[in-house]
Design a protein around this motif. Structure first.
Motif, PDB file in Angstrom:
ATOM      1  N   SER A   1      31.512  25.206  28.169  1.00 15.47           N
ATOM      2  CA  SER A   1      32.403  25.091  29.321  1.00 15.47           C
ATOM      3  C   SER A   1      33.860  24.968  28.868  1.00 15.47           C
ATOM      4  O   SER A   1      34.141  24.795  27.686  1.00 15.47           O
ATOM      5  N   PHE A   2      34.776  25.098  29.825  1.00  9.23           N
ATOM      6  CA  PHE A   2      36.205  24.956  29.473  1.00  9.23           C
ATOM      7  C   PHE A   2      36.916  24.098  30.515  1.00  9.23           C
ATOM      8  O   PHE A   2      36.585  24.121  31.698  1.00  9.23           O
ATOM      9  N   TYR A   3      37.890  23.368  30.043  1.00 12.77           N
ATOM     10  CA  TYR A   3      38.652  22.439  30.863  1.00 12.77           C
ATOM     11  C   TYR A   3      39.727  23.245  31.584  1.00 12.77           C
ATOM     12  O   TYR A   3      40.544  23.904  30.970  1.00 12.77           O
ATOM     13  N   ASP A   4      39.709  23.168  32.913  1.00 15.36           N
ATOM     14  CA  ASP A   4      40.486  24.092  33.723  1.00 15.36           C
ATOM     15  C   ASP A   4      41.918  23.662  33.994  1.00 15.36           C
ATOM     16  O   ASP A   4      42.848  24.405  33.867  1.00 15.36           O
ATOM     17  N   ASN A   5      42.091  22.441  34.443  1.00 16.89           N
ATOM     18  CA  ASN A   5      43.419  22.018  34.881  1.00 16.89           C
ATOM     19  C   ASN A   5      43.561  20.504  34.826  1.00 16.89           C
ATOM     20  O   ASN A   5      42.675  19.804  34.366  1.00 16.89           O
ATOM     21  N   ALA A   6      44.695  20.038  35.330  1.00 17.42           N
ATOM     22  CA  ALA A   6      45.008  18.613  35.243  1.00 17.42           C
ATOM     23  C   ALA A   6      44.198  17.767  36.221  1.00 17.42           C
ATOM     24  O   ALA A   6      44.282  16.549  36.204  1.00 17.42           O
ATOM     25  N   PHE A   7      43.418  18.416  37.077  1.00  8.48           N
ATOM     26  CA  PHE A   7      42.708  17.652  38.100  1.00  8.48           C
ATOM     27  C   PHE A   7      41.272  17.325  37.725  1.00  8.48           C
ATOM     28  O   PHE A   7      40.478  16.918  38.567  1.00  8.48           O
ATOM     29  N   GLY A   8      40.921  17.560  36.487  1.00  3.37           N
ATOM     30  CA  GLY A   8      39.579  17.191  36.061  1.00  3.37           C
ATOM     31  C   GLY A   8      38.529  18.232  36.395  1.00  3.37           C
ATOM     32  O   GLY A   8      37.347  17.920  36.469  1.00  3.37           O
ATOM     33  N   THR A   9      38.953  19.488  36.609  1.00  4.41           N
ATOM     34  CA  THR A   9      37.981  20.537  36.906  1.00  4.41           C
ATOM     35  C   THR A   9      37.529  21.222  35.617  1.00  4.41           C
ATOM     36  O   THR A   9      38.355  21.641  34.816  1.00  4.41           O
ATOM     37  N   VAL A  10      36.216  21.310  35.449  1.00  3.13           N
ATOM     38  CA  VAL A  10      35.669  21.998  34.288  1.00  3.13           C
ATOM     39  C   VAL A  10      34.956  23.261  34.780  1.00  3.13           C
ATOM     40  O   VAL A  10      34.258  23.226  35.790  1.00  3.13           O
ATOM     41  N   GLY A  11      35.206  24.373  34.104  1.00  5.75           N
ATOM     42  CA  GLY A  11      34.539  25.624  34.467  1.00  5.75           C
ATOM     43  C   GLY A  11      33.340  25.844  33.554  1.00  5.75           C
ATOM     44  O   GLY A  11      33.447  25.698  32.344  1.00  5.75           O
ATOM     45  N   VAL A  12      32.218  26.192  34.160  1.00  2.00           N
ATOM     46  CA  VAL A  12      31.025  26.472  33.356  1.00  2.00           C
ATOM     47  C   VAL A  12      30.576  27.900  33.654  1.00  2.00           C
ATOM     48  O   VAL A  12      30.341  28.255  34.813  1.00  2.00           O
ATOM     49  N   LYS A  13      30.489  28.703  32.589  1.00  2.00           N
ATOM     50  CA  LYS A  13      30.090  30.090  32.788  1.00  2.00           C
ATOM     51  C   LYS A  13      28.576  30.178  32.839  1.00  2.00           C
ATOM     52  O   LYS A  13      27.886  29.747  31.923  1.00  2.00           O
ATOM     53  N   MET A  14      28.062  30.765  33.902  1.00  2.00           N
ATOM     54  CA  MET A  14      26.617  30.882  34.052  1.00  2.00           C
ATOM     55  C   MET A  14      26.134  32.173  33.393  1.00  2.00           C
ATOM     56  O   MET A  14      26.936  33.037  33.030  1.00  2.00           O
ATOM     57  N   ALA A  15      24.788  32.298  33.303  1.00  2.00           N
ATOM     58  CA  ALA A  15      24.202  33.449  32.611  1.00  2.00           C
ATOM     59  C   ALA A  15      24.713  34.773  33.176  1.00  2.00           C
ATOM     60  O   ALA A  15      24.984  35.719  32.435  1.00  2.00           O
ATOM     61  N   ASP A  16      24.874  34.843  34.501  1.00  4.84           N
ATOM     62  CA  ASP A  16      25.291  36.113  35.114  1.00  4.84           C
ATOM     63  C   ASP A  16      26.810  36.295  35.112  1.00  4.84           C
ATOM     64  O   ASP A  16      27.331  37.199  35.763  1.00  4.84           O
ATOM     65  N   GLY A  17      27.529  35.405  34.412  1.00  4.07           N
ATOM     66  CA  GLY A  17      28.977  35.557  34.322  1.00  4.07           C
ATOM     67  C   GLY A  17      29.734  34.784  35.391  1.00  4.07           C
ATOM     68  O   GLY A  17      30.951  34.619  35.319  1.00  4.07           O
ATOM     69  N   GLU A  18      29.009  34.293  36.381  1.00  2.93           N
ATOM     70  CA  GLU A  18      29.640  33.512  37.444  1.00  2.93           C
ATOM     71  C   GLU A  18      30.148  32.176  36.888  1.00  2.93           C
ATOM     72  O   GLU A  18      29.529  31.608  35.989  1.00  2.93           O
ATOM     73  N   ILE A  19      31.289  31.710  37.404  1.00 11.59           N
ATOM     74  CA  ILE A  19      31.824  30.425  36.953  1.00 11.59           C
ATOM     75  C   ILE A  19      31.517  29.351  37.996  1.00 11.59           C
ATOM     76  O   ILE A  19      31.867  29.493  39.166  1.00 11.59           O
ATOM     77  N   PHE A  20      30.863  28.298  37.576  1.00 11.00           N
ATOM     78  CA  PHE A  20      30.683  27.135  38.443  1.00 11.00           C
ATOM     79  C   PHE A  20      31.786  26.139  38.120  1.00 11.00           C
ATOM     80  O   PHE A  20      32.019  25.825  36.957  1.00 11.00           O
ATOM     81  N   GLU A  21      32.459  25.641  39.151  1.00 14.83           N
ATOM     82  CA  GLU A  21      33.508  24.661  38.911  1.00 14.83           C
ATOM     83  C   GLU A  21      32.992  23.275  39.246  1.00 14.83           C
ATOM     84  O   GLU A  21      32.432  23.055  40.322  1.00 14.83           O
ATOM     85  N   ILE A  22      33.170  22.361  38.327  1.00 13.42           N
ATOM     86  CA  ILE A  22      32.702  21.004  38.550  1.00 13.42           C
ATOM     87  C   ILE A  22      33.842  20.027  38.267  1.00 13.42           C
ATOM     88  O   ILE A  22      34.501  20.113  37.247  1.00 13.42           O
ATOM     89  N   THR A  23      34.084  19.171  39.255  1.00 11.87           N
ATOM     90  CA  THR A  23      35.245  18.286  39.205  1.00 11.87           C
ATOM     91  C   THR A  23      34.804  16.833  39.281  1.00 11.87           C
ATOM     92  O   THR A  23      33.955  16.481  40.105  1.00 11.87           O
ATOM     93  N   THR A  24      35.407  16.017  38.449  1.00 12.18           N
ATOM     94  CA  THR A  24      35.127  14.579  38.488  1.00 12.18           C
ATOM     95  C   THR A  24      35.577  14.004  39.835  1.00 12.18           C
ATOM     96  O   THR A  24      36.618  14.410  40.347  1.00 12.18           O
ATOM     97  N   PHE A  25      34.780  13.067  40.394  1.00 10.54           N
ATOM     98  CA  PHE A  25      35.178  12.404  41.649  1.00 10.54           C
ATOM     99  C   PHE A  25      36.642  12.021  41.540  1.00 10.54           C
ATOM    100  O   PHE A  25      37.065  11.446  40.529  1.00 10.54           O
ATOM    101  N   ARG A  26      37.372  12.295  42.592  1.00  6.09           N
ATOM    102  CA  ARG A  26      38.777  11.914  42.566  1.00  6.09           C
ATOM    103  C   ARG A  26      39.093  10.998  43.731  1.00  6.09           C
ATOM    104  O   ARG A  26      38.497  11.088  44.794  1.00  6.09           O
ATOM    105  N   LYS A  27      40.061  10.160  43.512  1.00  8.55           N
ATOM    106  CA  LYS A  27      40.726   9.546  44.656  1.00  8.55           C
ATOM    107  C   LYS A  27      42.179   9.795  44.375  1.00  8.55           C
ATOM    108  O   LYS A  27      42.580   9.954  43.217  1.00  8.55           O
TER     109      LYS A  27
END
Ligand code: ATP
Ligand code: MG
Length: 440
Positions: free
Chosen positions: A60-86
């Motif tokens: 995976s790769f770290y996307d931006n300052a907001f804690g979003t990580v991009g994960v590349k799936m088998a089919d090339g699609e990117i899933f974005e996962i972000t740490t809970f924020r307040k």
């Protein structure tokens, strides 16, 4: 009917859960999932920090300052996962001054913009919906999470997002939310042109873009986003026009059959020079040169929204030349000039704009003149003349002038060619030899 998450989505979530973390599908993905839409854009939220997420998905790769990580799936699609924020304080009405991780999913949902965007779903398809998003989704309502006043002063972009989502989804905006947009509309000037553009292109790409622009106007946002267009409200037009300038612009957009947001934008603003050129003449409104002034305004709009160079040029061209004549008396040369000015690649869009312009002023879709013009454009393009079509050649030029080979011969041939492109009927041997003599 019970919907369940697609296997690649639940598989992804199971990996996070197996590592001991809480994980949810969240935001627009849940909204679209619950509406039964095909979803290509899955977003997740978790209590894991970005470092912990990256340990679960090493690729995976770290996307931006907001804690979003991009994960590349088998089919090339990117899933974005972000740490809970307040979120902390906002000063520029867009970026949180400090992002601090939240502890719970509820905390994360509370900082989201609208109730239909503030739902989360866990692995067991259990819905977390603290703000009544499901009810609003059913009633097709865009409603701010919490106090709209606070939410729009935290981030003014949310006001255009409300209109954009209402336009895309064919929803209405909740009354209190709408009133608050009207009150806070001027805050939109704090938002960068790029962000405005990204929302505007989505509004223009929607199925009913004219309704979206009308909603921007009703919400008081258009006065700040496109003040030049809002100036056309109530501005009377003479002759065959049944609408004021603004209504005509909206109607033209409504009838525009192009699916390109840029052509739709050009159609919306094709008469944007009218308010600035309005003059009464013998008691009748005139808009002399409005396409020239309008094209200059189009340039400033394109700059304001940071459009790409190609998009800027195309917008300029479509506005600048929208007054082209389609008279049956046009010569082939005039038609060729039109194609050259507008650019071959823009001719079809220019015609779409003209047809939208006609329909938007209450005329029929087309006329025999317009149809003939279209046919002639095709005809003229079948045969684009080249130097070899000239009825004289280099030898003729050399003989006539009594000179040998050299650059002068080419220059004269080119000049003759230019002349016959303008006036094909002058492509006569005798005439051209005489001209060669004059030019020599
Ligand atoms: P789509 O992706 O279809 O355009 P979306 O709702 O997913 O729509 P995104 O811009 O992708 O929109 O944002 C994802 C989610 O992030 C939203 O659903 C919302 O929960 C949250 N969000 C986005 N922008 C803001 C904002 N300005 N303020 C608060 N929450 C936001
Ligand atoms: Mg999204």
């Amino acid at each position: 009917m019970k919907l369940s998450l697609p296997p690649e989505v639940s598989g992804f979530m199971e990996k996070m859960a197996a590592a001991g973390f809480a994980v949810y599908v969240v935001g627009g993905s849940v909204r679209d999932f619950l509406s039964g839409k095909e979803n290509h854009d899955w977003d997740f939220t978790t209590d894991a920090t970005p470092e912990q997420i990256m340990a679960v998905f090493p690729e995976s790769f770290y996307d931006n300052a907001f804690g979003t990580v991009g994960v590349k799936m088998a089919d090339g699609e990117i899933f974005e996962i972000t740490t809970f924020r307040k979120e902390g304080k906002y000063s520029d009405r867009r970026h949180p001054d400090e992002v601090s991780w939240g502890k719970t999913v509820e905390e994360d949902l509370a900082r989201r913009d609208f109730t239909v965007n503030a739902m989360a779903m866990d692995l067991k398809d259990h819905l977390i919906d603290p703000f009544g998003g499901q009810t609003d989704l059913r009633n097709k309502v865009i409603k701010a999470v919490g106090n709209p006043e606070d939410r729009f002063s935290e981030d003014a972009l949310r006001m255009i997002r409300a209109v954009r989502l209402a336009t895309q989804l064919c929803f209405t905006i909740d009354e209190a939310t709408f009133l608050s947009i009207k009150e806070n509309a001027s805050l939109i000037t704090k938002i960068s042109g790029e962000r405005v553009r990204d929302e505007m292109t989505k509004i223009l790409s929607a199925k009913y873009p004219a309704d979206g622009v009308k909603l921007l106007y009703n919400a008081g946002l258009l006065d700040y986003l496109l003040p030049e267009l809002a100036r056309g409200v109530g501005m009377k037009q003479p002759g065959h026009h049944i609408h004021d300038v603004f209504t005509h612009s909206l109607e033209a957009l409504r009838f525009c059959k192009s699916s390109s947001w840029l052509v739709r934008l050009a159609t919306l603003i094709h008469d944007i020079g009218k308010p600035a050129t309005y003059k009464e003449f013998n008691g009748k409104p005139t808009f002399y040169n409005h396409e020239v002034v309008g094209a200059a305004i189009a340039k400033t709009i394109a700059a304001r929204w940071h459009l790409s160079k190609d998009d800027r040029e195309k917008l300029y061209i479509l506005v600048r030349w929208h007054m082209f004549t389609v008279s049956e008396l046009l010569t082939d040369a005039a038609i060729r000039r039109f194609i050259k000015r507008v650019g071959k690649e823009n001719v079809a869009d220019m015609l779409d704009l003209r047809i939208a312009d006609r329909l938007g002023s209450g005329s029929r879709e087309t006329s025999w003149r317009l149809e003939q013009f279209k046919d002639r454009i095709i005809e003229v393009q079948k045969h684009i003349p080249s130097v070899t079509d000239l009825k004289v050649n280099g030898n003729d030029v050399m003989q006539t002038l009594g000179i040998g080979p050299g650059p002068k011969v080419g220059k004269i041939l080119n000049k003759l060619f230019e002349e016959i492109t303008e006036n094909p009927e002058k492509n006569e041997r005798d005439y051209l030899l005489k001209r060669a003599e004059q030019l020599g």
